[in-house]
Design a protein around this motif. Sequence first.
Motif, PDB file in Angstrom:
ATOM      1  N   CYS A   1     -49.289  29.362  -3.943  1.00 47.55           N
ATOM      2  CA  CYS A   1     -49.044  27.919  -3.884  1.00 47.55           C
ATOM      3  C   CYS A   1     -47.885  27.491  -4.778  1.00 47.55           C
ATOM      4  O   CYS A   1     -47.351  26.394  -4.603  1.00 47.55           O
ATOM      5  N   ASP A   2     -47.532  28.331  -5.755  1.00 49.27           N
ATOM      6  CA  ASP A   2     -46.443  27.998  -6.680  1.00 49.27           C
ATOM      7  C   ASP A   2     -45.555  29.243  -6.834  1.00 49.27           C
ATOM      8  O   ASP A   2     -45.604  29.935  -7.856  1.00 49.27           O
ATOM      9  N   PRO A   3     -44.741  29.535  -5.809  1.00 44.76           N
ATOM     10  CA  PRO A   3     -43.997  30.809  -5.799  1.00 44.76           C
ATOM     11  C   PRO A   3     -43.064  30.963  -6.995  1.00 44.76           C
ATOM     12  O   PRO A   3     -42.901  32.078  -7.495  1.00 44.76           O
ATOM     13  N   LEU A   4     -42.454  29.885  -7.468  1.00 42.37           N
ATOM     14  CA  LEU A   4     -41.503  29.978  -8.574  1.00 42.37           C
ATOM     15  C   LEU A   4     -42.169  29.888  -9.939  1.00 42.37           C
ATOM     16  O   LEU A   4     -41.490  29.990 -10.964  1.00 42.37           O
ATOM     17  N   GLY A   5     -43.474  29.647  -9.972  1.00 42.67           N
ATOM     18  CA  GLY A   5     -44.194  29.557 -11.241  1.00 42.67           C
ATOM     19  C   GLY A   5     -43.823  28.347 -12.064  1.00 42.67           C
ATOM     20  O   GLY A   5     -43.909  28.378 -13.298  1.00 42.67           O
ATOM     21  N   LEU A   6     -43.426  27.250 -11.391  1.00 42.91           N
ATOM     22  CA  LEU A   6     -43.018  26.048 -12.116  1.00 42.91           C
ATOM     23  C   LEU A   6     -44.210  25.233 -12.600  1.00 42.91           C
ATOM     24  O   LEU A   6     -44.074  24.447 -13.539  1.00 42.91           O
ATOM     25  N   ARG A   7     -45.366  25.390 -11.946  1.00 41.07           N
ATOM     26  CA  ARG A   7     -46.535  24.577 -12.296  1.00 41.07           C
ATOM     27  C   ARG A   7     -47.657  25.418 -12.914  1.00 41.07           C
ATOM     28  O   ARG A   7     -48.766  24.927 -13.076  1.00 41.07           O
ATOM     29  N   THR A   8     -47.395  26.657 -13.231  1.00 42.26           N
ATOM     30  CA  THR A   8     -48.457  27.573 -13.653  1.00 42.26           C
ATOM     31  C   THR A   8     -48.307  27.939 -15.122  1.00 42.26           C
ATOM     32  O   THR A   8     -47.213  28.277 -15.571  1.00 42.26           O
ATOM     33  N   ILE A   9     -49.423  27.837 -15.843  1.00 39.78           N
ATOM     34  CA  ILE A   9     -49.517  28.303 -17.225  1.00 39.78           C
ATOM     35  C   ILE A   9     -50.472  29.491 -17.242  1.00 39.78           C
ATOM     36  O   ILE A   9     -51.609  29.381 -16.775  1.00 39.78           O
ATOM     37  N   GLY A  10     -49.995  30.623 -17.771  1.00 39.76           N
ATOM     38  CA  GLY A  10     -50.863  31.782 -17.878  1.00 39.76           C
ATOM     39  C   GLY A  10     -51.588  31.793 -19.205  1.00 39.76           C
ATOM     40  O   GLY A  10     -50.973  31.612 -20.263  1.00 39.76           O
ATOM     41  N   VAL A  11     -52.905  31.968 -19.154  1.00 34.09           N
ATOM     42  CA  VAL A  11     -53.716  32.050 -20.371  1.00 34.09           C
ATOM     43  C   VAL A  11     -54.346  33.437 -20.416  1.00 34.09           C
ATOM     44  O   VAL A  11     -55.108  33.811 -19.511  1.00 34.09           O
ATOM     45  N   ILE A  12     -53.996  34.208 -21.436  1.00 34.26           N
ATOM     46  CA  ILE A  12     -54.517  35.575 -21.600  1.00 34.26           C
ATOM     47  C   ILE A  12     -55.631  35.532 -22.634  1.00 34.26           C
ATOM     48  O   ILE A  12     -55.393  35.231 -23.814  1.00 34.26           O
ATOM     49  N   THR A  13     -56.859  35.758 -22.197  1.00 28.14           N
ATOM     50  CA  THR A  13     -58.025  35.708 -23.083  1.00 28.14           C
ATOM     51  C   THR A  13     -58.358  37.113 -23.594  1.00 28.14           C
ATOM     52  O   THR A  13     -57.791  38.111 -23.136  1.00 28.14           O
ATOM     53  N   LYS A  14     -59.278  37.157 -24.566  1.00 32.80           N
ATOM     54  CA  LYS A  14     -59.798  38.412 -25.115  1.00 32.80           C
ATOM     55  C   LYS A  14     -58.673  39.277 -25.696  1.00 32.80           C
ATOM     56  O   LYS A  14     -58.631  40.504 -25.507  1.00 32.80           O
ATOM     57  N   MET A  15     -57.754  38.621 -26.402  1.00 31.56           N
ATOM     58  CA  MET A  15     -56.649  39.348 -27.015  1.00 31.56           C
ATOM     59  C   MET A  15     -57.118  40.329 -28.080  1.00 31.56           C
ATOM     60  O   MET A  15     -56.400  41.276 -28.418  1.00 31.56           O
ATOM     61  N   ASP A  16     -58.290  40.129 -28.622  1.00 34.94           N
ATOM     62  CA  ASP A  16     -58.801  41.005 -29.663  1.00 34.94           C
ATOM     63  C   ASP A  16     -59.366  42.304 -29.101  1.00 34.94           C
ATOM     64  O   ASP A  16     -59.767  43.191 -29.870  1.00 34.94           O
ATOM     65  N   LEU A  17     -59.407  42.442 -27.776  1.00 30.84           N
ATOM     66  CA  LEU A  17     -59.956  43.656 -27.167  1.00 30.84           C
ATOM     67  C   LEU A  17     -58.880  44.684 -26.848  1.00 30.84           C
ATOM     68  O   LEU A  17     -59.189  45.761 -26.336  1.00 30.84           O
ATOM     69  N   VAL A  18     -57.619  44.362 -27.095  1.00 36.25           N
ATOM     70  CA  VAL A  18     -56.532  45.296 -26.801  1.00 36.25           C
ATOM     71  C   VAL A  18     -55.683  45.452 -28.060  1.00 36.25           C
ATOM     72  O   VAL A  18     -55.657  44.561 -28.932  1.00 36.25           O
ATOM     73  N   PRO A  19     -54.956  46.530 -28.195  1.00 37.49           N
ATOM     74  CA  PRO A  19     -54.041  46.679 -29.343  1.00 37.49           C
ATOM     75  C   PRO A  19     -52.990  45.579 -29.355  1.00 37.49           C
ATOM     76  O   PRO A  19     -52.634  45.029 -28.311  1.00 37.49           O
TER      77      PRO A  19
END
Length: 823
Positions: free
Chosen positions: A314-332
């Motif tokens: 729905c948003d091919p250029l990524g103009l309306r999308t915010i990426g939220v990366i959770t569980k950052m403490d589970l990876v180095p």
Amino acid sequence: MGGVKEAQKLLGTLQEQAEELDISIPEIHLRVPDVVKDFLASMNATEEEAHTTNHQFAQAEQEKEKEKENKNGGDGDGGGDNKGGAVAAAAAVAAFLNDDEEEEEKPKKKQRKNNDLGSGHQDEQLMLLTKKLIEIRSILLSIDHNETLKLPSIVVVGSQSSGKSSVLEAIVGHEFLPKGSNMVTRRPIELTLIHTPGEDEEYGEFPQLGLGKMHDFKKVQKTLVDMNMAVPDTECVSEKPIELRIYSPNVPDLTLIDLPGYIQISNKNQPESLKTKIEELCEKYIRGPNIILAVCAANVDLANSPALRASRKCDPLGLRTIGVITKMDLVPAEVGASVLRNSDYPLHLGYIGVVCRSPENVTGNMTSALIRNEEAFFQSHHLVYNQRDIQVGTATLRHKLMNVLEQSMGRSLYSIVDAVQQELEEARYQFKVQYNDRRVTAESYVAESIDSLKHNFKDFATRFGKPQVRHEVRTMLEQRVLDICAEQYWSDPKIAELPKASIDDIYWLYKVDLASAALTKSGIGRSTTQLVVDVLMSNMERLANADPFSFHPDTRKKVMSFTSEILRSKFLTTSDQVENTIKPYKYEVEVTDMEWAEGVKRSVGLLEKELDMCDQMANSLKNAVGKKKLKGAIKYLLDQEREDGRRQERLRQIAEEGGSATEEQLFSLEDEDAIKHTFYNPKILEKAREALFLRDRAMILKYRIAALKSRQCKSAENKQYCPEAFLNVIAEKLTYTAVMFIQVELLNEFFFQFPREVDNRLVYQMNRRQILQFARENPPIQKHLDLQERKNKLEDVMDKLSYLVKRQADRQARAKMGSFSGA
């Protein structure tokens, strides 16, 4: 500039002297030029230079190194005088240069201050715009869910167990969302966060349910679970949204929509189409202009993220999308940084890493404690996460969401103004055409309905007085008189001997006393009171079913309920009073000549009326069956009766002669042929018997009418010869006495109490919600109220939007004026 040249010459001299110093001098040699160089660089630096977190950490390390150097420098030996002279010279240069710097930096500081104030003012304007537009969005949602009247929202999408709920709860600061493994989020949750500065109160509201303020967020969670689990397992997902508003001084002004999580495969208890239904539901919400918050777990490859896949669609250029990366403490940390710096799936608004682990032993709002724990985690890996192109932290996410929503709503301002203006013009036109701009309120409709009920009741009370009650009671007692006469006299085979009987014939004297007792001792008090109660209930049911109460079944039941309560409370008292007042008539009835004459007259009229009814029924039977056929059937019945009589006579004769005979011997051949020759339908024979009864009854009525008109019935002393007249006189006395007490004990009390019960039960006990519900039960009134409410809300929205547009125009004009003055 002359001062600068002199400073440069002085620095050259200092440089030459510094070369002759001992081992401790190079430390000053290294520091002094650095200070001067920093000063010279600051004159050419831009006033809006950005300092990153890395610079701050480097500066802190440099300060520590400087402290160490000061300590080491204090411990050096030799060259102290030279060192002191160099330091004094450097201080003199710094003081000299500082004066020129202050003179030249004054206008620049002023300009920076103005820019800072302008930036803060701009943020304040944007926050005001967002808050007002969120209020407008809530109003528009209360009108309808028309796509043309929707403002941008932040739509939260992600797979199950990606941490969507934890992110939202970290922003709000409370655990309030449904949790579980059995598909607990089955409906979209439209979450509106409303910032309430200066207040300590935190609470949630469900506008659809009208439950009021809910300060316990566990109850909010329980309500959400119940509303979601109300969707049956066969469907699992519903498009009907749940509206929730949270008021708190700890939340930003945001509009968020939490959707069911994506699944890879449905279990055996879920429909096979569940995955497709969830994808279609999410696709419906992530269309523009909504902002997409794609939640992904750090320990899952982004290539497998259904949230990013749907947002890319729905948003091919990524103009309306915010990426939220959770569980950052589970990876180095290095892996987490590479995910946040992702270049394979670039987003214009970027990625933000969070650790939304709920803190333990925290009462109240947990946002501050969660952010502290989160900052401690990222601080422990500051060399990895403190980079210019990496964004981490729930606080960063909150500000990012605020800014993005503000900008999106600002861009949508003028388009929503046009849409609201168009809808408002249509609503005004419809209101003018359909209702001629006539306003109505739920309160006015309730008042009008209650007044209508009271007015109709007053008309009924005026028309239903003592004469009407007397008519009802007299009619009932006259019918009872006819029943007694038919049972005691008209069916007596000796009725023909009555006119010729002696005046002291015990048989007929006993008959008249028995008939009188049957009338007076038949429970007149209870029967007459019950009769009036039934008449009242029938009329009240008619009033309750009249417009507009035909649209209000619950109110109609209430009206009938307290009507029955009033009458039931007076029933026993009234019936006992009536029964006590008619008790003398059970033992003796005195009759005047006038009462007797009136009784005879009424009796004749009553019997003539009964005779007319018999004739009408007989004629209807002839018309229904046929005159000839009915006559043949009647003749057949009469012949059958005569034959039965002859048969009984022959049996009697045989019995007297001492013999015995069977049934077959009693029939001759002629009789058998006669029976076989004629046959009638049993239903026709039934009609024939009814016709015979009416004929006999008509003959008796004619006979009794003639007897009542004879000289024998002119005097009350011959009451045994004229039982119809005597019973009618008693019925009239009973009617008069019963009606008098029924009027006093029952009617007057009922007519007095009913209007007051209407006020107490229907008016004073109704709250605002019940008044609105009552008005909306009437379809025409509901349509009128809906259109009127729509018009009023659109006018309110238009006023708010006009105010915002004006403020935006003023702000833009001030910004242009500021740019011109700066140039």
